[in-house]
Design a protein around this motif. Structure first.
Motif, PDB file in Angstrom:
ATOM      1  N   HIS A   1       1.347   0.131   0.799  1.00  0.00           N
ATOM      2  CA  HIS A   1       0.087   0.854   1.208  1.00  0.00           C
ATOM      3  C   HIS A   1      -1.077   0.074   1.648  1.00  0.00           C
ATOM      4  N   HIS A   2      -1.551  -0.870   0.668  1.00  0.00           N
ATOM      5  CA  HIS A   2      -2.648  -1.523   0.693  1.00  0.00           C
ATOM      6  C   HIS A   2      -2.719  -3.096   0.606  1.00  0.00           C
TER       7      HIS A   2
ATOM      8  N   HIS B   1       0.464   2.379  -6.711  1.00  0.00           N
ATOM      9  CA  HIS B   1      -0.287   2.761  -5.666  1.00  0.00           C
ATOM     10  C   HIS B   1      -1.510   1.811  -5.243  1.00  0.00           C
TER      11      HIS B   1
ATOM     12  N   ASN C   1      -6.633   5.517  -6.049  1.00  0.00           N
ATOM     13  CA  ASN C   1      -7.187   4.065  -5.638  1.00  0.00           C
ATOM     14  C   ASN C   1      -7.835   3.510  -6.372  1.00  0.00           C
TER      15      ASN C   1
ATOM     16  N   HIS D   1      -9.846  10.605  -4.132  1.00  0.00           N
ATOM     17  CA  HIS D   1      -8.754   9.864  -3.621  1.00  0.00           C
ATOM     18  C   HIS D   1      -9.261   8.248  -3.256  1.00  0.00           C
TER      19      HIS D   1
ATOM     20  N   HIS E   1     -11.209   8.133   2.730  1.00  0.00           N
ATOM     21  CA  HIS E   1     -11.377   6.856   2.570  1.00  0.00           C
ATOM     22  C   HIS E   1     -12.799   6.492   3.283  1.00  0.00           C
TER      23      HIS E   1
ATOM     24  N   LYS F   1      -2.145   9.840  10.697  1.00  0.00           N
ATOM     25  CA  LYS F   1      -0.814  10.104  10.226  1.00  0.00           C
ATOM     26  C   LYS F   1       0.057  11.046  11.226  1.00  0.00           C
TER      27      LYS F   1
ATOM     28  N   HIS G   1      -0.654   2.816   6.074  1.00  0.00           N
ATOM     29  CA  HIS G   1      -1.631   3.540   5.372  1.00  0.00           C
ATOM     30  C   HIS G   1      -2.946   2.921   5.301  1.00  0.00           C
TER      31      HIS G   1
END
Ligand code: RUQ
Ligand code: CUA
Length: 632
Positions: free
Chosen positions: A130-131, A179, A241, A322, A377, A449, A489
């Protein structure tokens, strides 16, 4: 750049005419671009990178459940490289060569290794990234590493930016689904902060599964240099997050499911959840003083709400926040509401008083602007503006941080500057240099997405749509649609001046330590000798490669032998990678310039088996081959 340094390029090897043609296309491209730029107006022209020109930025893109990391050039959005991380990769042999298997398996817990062994495996075959975050020194990118999470199998990995290859993989014990992943910014990275998303019982051994109320979340700090877990903190709620401040004192995580339920209805019942703030020094001191409990060999402190510890504070935030994003001026942390239309602004400087008990949790909140439906975000331009991705509205919303703070104090100001439609349902957004104190406000990507109707139909599975937006002016301008495969992501955009990859491997790189040790024990000079060592049932075949041939064009083994082929690439030339593919044996690997690579397999099929170089390297590349003779 170092094409010159090495004296010879792949183009030179391919022949002079190609080089002349290439030069011609460079100058032709420049002329073309000037006219294109003039024709396409302000924003479009700047995003155009003509043939032969280099991009200004590197983009490090997560590959989602493809398990990889991708490198893009910006603003062209050209995909430059794929870095295999948690996936099994065909072209390079990642996940199959001995060197990559070691990296993928040595950081697993003994329990996982045991489980996989019973499945006939040495490691997992997939991951969910993801990050991707590049390492920092004093809040600026330092070009050493990129770190990335694996949600699917509770791991993190480190990519070396000098060679753009994964060099460490670590499974996080006591956790479940990593995550959120962000890095310590000051004084440097430092810690890699990892969120366990799912709450589990500890120990998770089948003895205490029935009551989810007794499950726990856990937050992990890994030492990014040694890639060992430094400490963990028990927390309340599901961690989502996280992000660290610019002073090295605090790190924070958004949490959903403060209700600690297991169904969607239970998880979203309460209108407020929280963000948890960790006091790094307090945790380090407790660990040092031996006040932590050891679980799976890791010092763990209790930072759960009810423990009322000096390690954590829980700031109430509207429903299921989030994204968690620190502003580049070092002052604020944005907590993105997801189920609430708001972004909650926390001022880092207030945390000293909060931990000292002088103020209450909500006193740290200095703004809470309404952004739109589903804020996920936020990123920054370094000029005081924030850009929030809004999932349900499919928009990037530009707003001014100072105005949002004034509005919170009661002044009549509207912090919203612009709302730009994106296509469609945007997740992460990130601006050039926006995750560092050098945020430069030139480009922004919106990682959407769904692409729906934006591209030619390729069947039921559609690409995602990564959009490039010019944020250099007062108004955001959409300049590019970029189809991507499952599923970026998040991405980080770094100016090219910060990243200095090499062209040729150091043949004595620590990556090759095991091969050097093995060759030494065999009395072989690795990288020079061609030798076959028979060791009982085991055969080790050492050969070198130099365009356009392998040093060994034939070797013979007995049926049933366990064969290890070690290839050392002697070519010292930029872009001169060879490969070794053995037909019918599941063997394929990349050998970069001056690198070594090895693959072990069983020779169980009597007959003639050809091997060939699969990486186009020379006019006589097709002829770069040899035979393995397997005697029955
Ligand atoms: S987090 S958008 Cu991992 Cu938002 Cu995916
Ligand atoms: Cu060596 Cu193709």
């Amino acid at each position: 750049m170092s094409e010159e340094k090495n004296g010879m390029t792949r183009r030179d090897l391919l022949g002079g005419s190609v080089k002349i043609a290439a030069l011609a296309s460079v100058s032709g491209g420049t002329v073309l671009s000037a006219s294109q730029a003039a024709a396409s107006g302000a924003a479009g022209g700047k995003a155009d990178v003509p043939p032969g020109q280099l991009d200004e930025y590197y983009g490090f893109w997560s590959g989602g459940h493809s398990g990889e990391v991708r490198v893009l050039g910006l603003p062209s959005m050209r995909e430059l490289m794929r870095i295999p991380v948690f996936n099994r990769e065909s072209a390079t042999g990642w996940g199959a060569t001995n060197e990559s298997i070691k990296i993928l398996s040595e950081g697993l817990t003994p329990e996982t290794r045991e489980y996989l062994k019973k499945q006939g495996k040495t490691t997992f075959d997939h991951g969910d990234t993801h990050h991707p975050r590049p390492s920092y020194t004093e809040g600026s990118y330092d070009g050493r590493y990129v770190f990335i999470n694996d949600k699917a199998n509770t791991r993190i990995a480190r990519i070396r930016l000098d060679i753009m290859k994964t060099d460490k993989v670590l499974e996080i014990p006591n956790a479940h689904a990593i995550h959120g992943l962000r890095l310590q910014r000051y004084p440097k990275t430092g810690y890699v902060f990892c969120n366990s998303e799912m709450r589990i019982p500890l120990p998770n051994d089948g003895t205490n599964m029935k009551d989810p109320k007794k499950y726990t979340g856990i937050f992990t700090a890994v030492d990014g240099e040694t890639m060992k877990v430094a400490w963990q903190v028990l927390v309340s709620g599901n961690l989502d997050n996280n992000d660290a401040d610019y002073s090295g004192k605090y790190v924070a995580s958004t949490c959903y499911n403060s209700e600690e339920g297991t169904t969607t209805a239970e998880m979203t019942a309460s209108p407020t959840d929280h963000a948890v703030f960790f006091n790094i020094k307090a945790i380090e001191e407790a660990v040092k003083a031996g006040k932590a409990t050891m679980i799976s060999g890791i010092p763990v402190v209790d930072g759960r709400k009810e423990a009322k510890s000096q390690f954590t504070r829980y700031i109430p935030v509207p429903n299921s926040p989030h994204g968690c994003n620190a502003s580049p001026d070092g002052k604020y942390l944005m907590l993105n509401g997801k189920l609430s239309p708001t972004v909650t602004i926390v001022e880092w400087a207030k945390l000293d008083d909060l931990f000292a008990g002088k103020i209450s949790e909500r006193d740290c909140v200095v703004g809470e602007p309404e952004i739109g439906l589903g804020p996920l975000h936020t990123t920054f331009d370094g000029r005081g503006n924030a850009y929030t991705s809004v999932f349900l509205d499919s928009q990037i919303v530009k707003w001014n941080v100072a105005d949002a703070i004034r509005a919170f104090k009661g002044e009549k100001v509207n912090p919203i500057r612009q709302k730009l439609d994106v296509h469609y349902q945007v997740g992460h957004t990130n601006a050039s240099m926006g995750e560092s104190k050098d945020a430069d406000g030139k480009w922004l990507v919106a990682l959407c997405k769904f692409s729906k109707d934006r591209f030619l139909n390729v069947g039921p599975l559609k690409p995602e749509n990564d959009q490039l937006i010019d944020i250099s002016g007062d108004e955001m301008k959409l300049v590019h649609d970029g189809p991507t495969f499952a599923e970026p992501h998040d991405a980080t955009i770094v100016h090219r001046s910060k990243i200095k990859p090499v062209d040729v491997y150091n043949p004595n790189d620590p990556l090759f330590d095991d091969l050097h040790a093995m060759a030494k024990a065999d009395g072989v000079k690795l990288g020079t000798d061609s030798k076959i060592i028979t060791d009982g049932n085991k055969v080790r075949v050492y050969m070198t490669s130099q365009a356009p041939s392998f040093s060994m064009t034939e070797f013979t083994v007995k049926k049933g032998s366990e064969v290890t082929v070690i290839v050392s690439n002697q070519d010292d030339v930029s872009d001169l990678t060879h490969g070794f593919t053995l037909i019918g044996h599941n063997v394929c690997m990349e050998i970069g310039p001056k690198a070594h690579a090895s693959h072990t397999f069983r020779a169980d099929r009597p007959g003639v088996w050809y091997y060939y170089c699969q990486w186009f390297c020379h006019a006589l590349h097709m002829e770069m081959q040899g035979r393995m003779l397997v005697e029955s």
